[in-house]
Design an enzyme around this catalytic site. Structure first.
Site, mmCIF file in Angstrom:
data_model
loop_
_atom_site.group_PDB
_atom_site.id
_atom_site.type_symbol
_atom_site.label_atom_id
_atom_site.label_comp_id
_atom_site.label_asym_id
_atom_site.label_seq_id
_atom_site.Cartn_x
_atom_site.Cartn_y
_atom_site.Cartn_z
ATOM 1 N N LYS A 22 0.126 -1.807 -0.311
ATOM 2 C CA LYS A 22 -0.340 -0.103 0.015
ATOM 3 C C LYS A 22 1.065 0.981 -0.270
ATOM 4 C CE LYS A 22 0.927 1.322 4.561
ATOM 5 N NZ LYS A 22 1.817 2.454 4.589
ATOM 6 N N GLY A 120 4.642 -4.351 3.944
ATOM 7 C CA GLY A 120 4.723 -6.040 4.000
ATOM 8 C C GLY A 120 4.288 -7.055 4.449
ATOM 9 N N SER A 122 1.670 -6.657 6.720
ATOM 10 C CA SER A 122 0.412 -6.380 7.446
ATOM 11 C C SER A 122 0.378 -7.150 6.008
ATOM 12 C CB SER A 122 -0.186 -5.226 7.347
ATOM 13 O OG SER A 122 0.928 -4.181 8.390
ATOM 14 N N ASP A 155 -2.133 -1.924 10.319
ATOM 15 C CA ASP A 155 -2.440 -1.855 8.599
ATOM 16 C C ASP A 155 -2.784 -3.260 7.812
ATOM 17 O OD1 ASP A 155 -1.128 0.747 7.840
ATOM 18 O OD2 ASP A 155 0.828 -0.109 8.024
HETATM 19 O O1 C5P Z 1 0.004 -1.523 14.608
HETATM 20 P P1 C5P Z 1 1.296 -1.790 14.472
HETATM 21 O O2 C5P Z 1 1.503 -2.579 15.871
HETATM 22 O O3 C5P Z 1 1.423 -2.005 13.236
HETATM 23 O O4 C5P Z 1 2.001 -0.222 15.210
HETATM 24 C C1 C5P Z 1 3.617 -0.439 14.601
HETATM 25 C C2 C5P Z 1 3.882 0.714 15.833
HETATM 26 O O5 C5P Z 1 3.545 1.989 15.498
HETATM 27 C C3 C5P Z 1 3.462 0.909 17.482
HETATM 28 O O6 C5P Z 1 3.669 0.246 18.312
HETATM 29 C C4 C5P Z 1 3.300 2.555 17.103
HETATM 30 O O7 C5P Z 1 4.975 2.719 17.740
HETATM 31 C C5 C5P Z 1 3.624 2.846 15.975
HETATM 32 N N1 C5P Z 1 1.960 3.835 15.740
HETATM 33 C C6 C5P Z 1 1.468 4.863 16.205
HETATM 34 N N2 C5P Z 1 0.337 5.193 15.735
HETATM 35 C C7 C5P Z 1 -0.455 4.449 14.546
HETATM 36 C C8 C5P Z 1 0.319 3.057 14.056
HETATM 37 C C9 C5P Z 1 1.301 2.913 14.709
HETATM 38 O O8 C5P Z 1 2.058 4.963 16.974
HETATM 39 N N3 C5P Z 1 -1.878 4.329 14.602
#
Ligand code: C5P
Length: 319
Positions: A22, A120, A122, A155
């Site tokens: 994406k 990737g 995700s 994601d």
């Molecule tokens: O949700 P995911 O595990 O992909 O997010 C990885 C990291 O990215 C989170 O631990 C956070 O530090 C950051 N993040 C964030 N705000 C979001 C998405 C991700 O701060 N909306």
């Protein structure tokens, strides 16, 4: 989830699914929330660069990596093959939810680089959910899978859905957007990845230092949605925006030159994809994307250059 017969299982019992990368064509990030996440307003576009996940019957879980981006040995782009891999977590979550035993030999063929801002990992998790649902005969609905996807990462629900969508919350709350036309892009992929939490952390730091606007007021995605729906290319070019671009550049100053190289090569516009470091350069059409890709490959700025288009569908079975 109901149990039933298998779906598309080939002679050796393999089930294959793929999911797209994406680009965030709009990414507005609010201040850090109490839960450690940032509230987002984003517009996702799924593009034609796919990871393929193959699952086969096995007693236990195992993960093997193949393909051009199977991963380095160190740094954020190293892809683990144990429970740290989102695919492993996807398998355990689906098995637990469906009450089946989590056994599968999983191969991830990586064409999407890791830690590149292209989702990737995700994509791999979304493709694994779809493939394992068939392998295990768990017959989850798309809604069931979306719920599991949201637990796996911000994601992952979009990797499952694909197309174009407005994202809010952490990025996991989606409303699909109907886009009437095809968009051509060239992705300029750097040699080394960037860690998503590090880029969000740098955004917080630059905001605390007063070097960037606080993010209390989130830019509306409406203009980019209107431009994406029908164009023209200049309208989309004028509305592209990403709050993670400046922090990504602060951590990787060469990104500024990479964006300049895309503009010099004739891109209608260029921005950092998600948390970077991939540069997404917008082309006028398919022919323009081919020449832009050649110019960018010749510039020596990127380790890899790929012409892609979107929107494309989300995670689905292949074959
Ligand atoms: O949700 P995911 O595990 O992909 O997010 C990885 C990291 O990215 C989170 O631990 C956070 O530090 C950051 N993040 C964030 N705000 C979001 C998405 C991700 O701060 N909306």
């Amino acid at each position: 989830m109901s149990h039933g017969g298998p779906g598309r299982i080939s002679g050796d019992g393999a089930v294959v699914a793929r999911a797209p990368a994406k680009v965030n064509v709009h990414l507005a990030v609010a201040p850090l929330g109490a839960d450690g996440y940032h509230e987002l307003r984003t517009v996702f576009l799924a593009v034609s660069l796919f990871d393929t996940v193959t699952v086969r019957p096995a007693e236990r879980l195992s993960i093997e990596l193949t393909g051009p981006f199977a991963g380095g040995t160190a740094g954020p782009d190293r892809v683990p093959t144990d429970r740290r891999n989102l695919v492993w977590q996807a398998a355990e979550l689906l098995a637990q939810r469906a009450g089946v035993s989590a056994g599968a030999a999983i191969t991830i063929d990586k064409s999407i680089p890791a830690a590149a801002g292209l989702a990737g990992g995700s994509a791999d998790a979304a493709a694994a959910l779809v493939a394992l649902d068939t392998l295990w005969g768990t017959h989850a609905t798309r809604g069931d899978l979306a719920e599991l996807a949201a637990q796996l990462g911000s994601d992952v629900p979009f990797s499952l859905l694909g197309g174009v969508a407005l994202g809010s919350g952490r990025g996991e709350r989606l409303s699909p957007v109907l886009a009437r036309r095809r968009w051509d892009w060239v992705l300029g992929i750097a040699g080394e990845g960037l860690s998503t939490p590090a880029v969000y952390g740098e955004l917080d730091r630059l905001r605390a230092a007063g070097l960037l606007p606080s993010g209390e007021e989130l830019a509306s995605p409406d203009p980019v949605v209107a431009a994406l729906r029908s164009g023209p290319v200049d309208a989309l070019a004028a509305t592209l925006a990403n709050d993670l671009q400046e922090p990504a550049i602060a951590l990787r100053p060469q990104l500024r030159q990479a964006l300049d190289a895309a503009a010099a090569a004739g891109a209608a516009a260029a921005l950092v994809s998600g948390s970077g470091p991939t540069v997404a350069a917008l082309a006028a059409d398919e022919d323009d994307a081919v020449s832009l890709a050649a110019a960018l490959a010749g510039s020596g700025t990127f380790a890899t250059v790929r012409a892609v288009h979107g929107p494309v569908p989300g995670a689905r079975l292949v074959g």
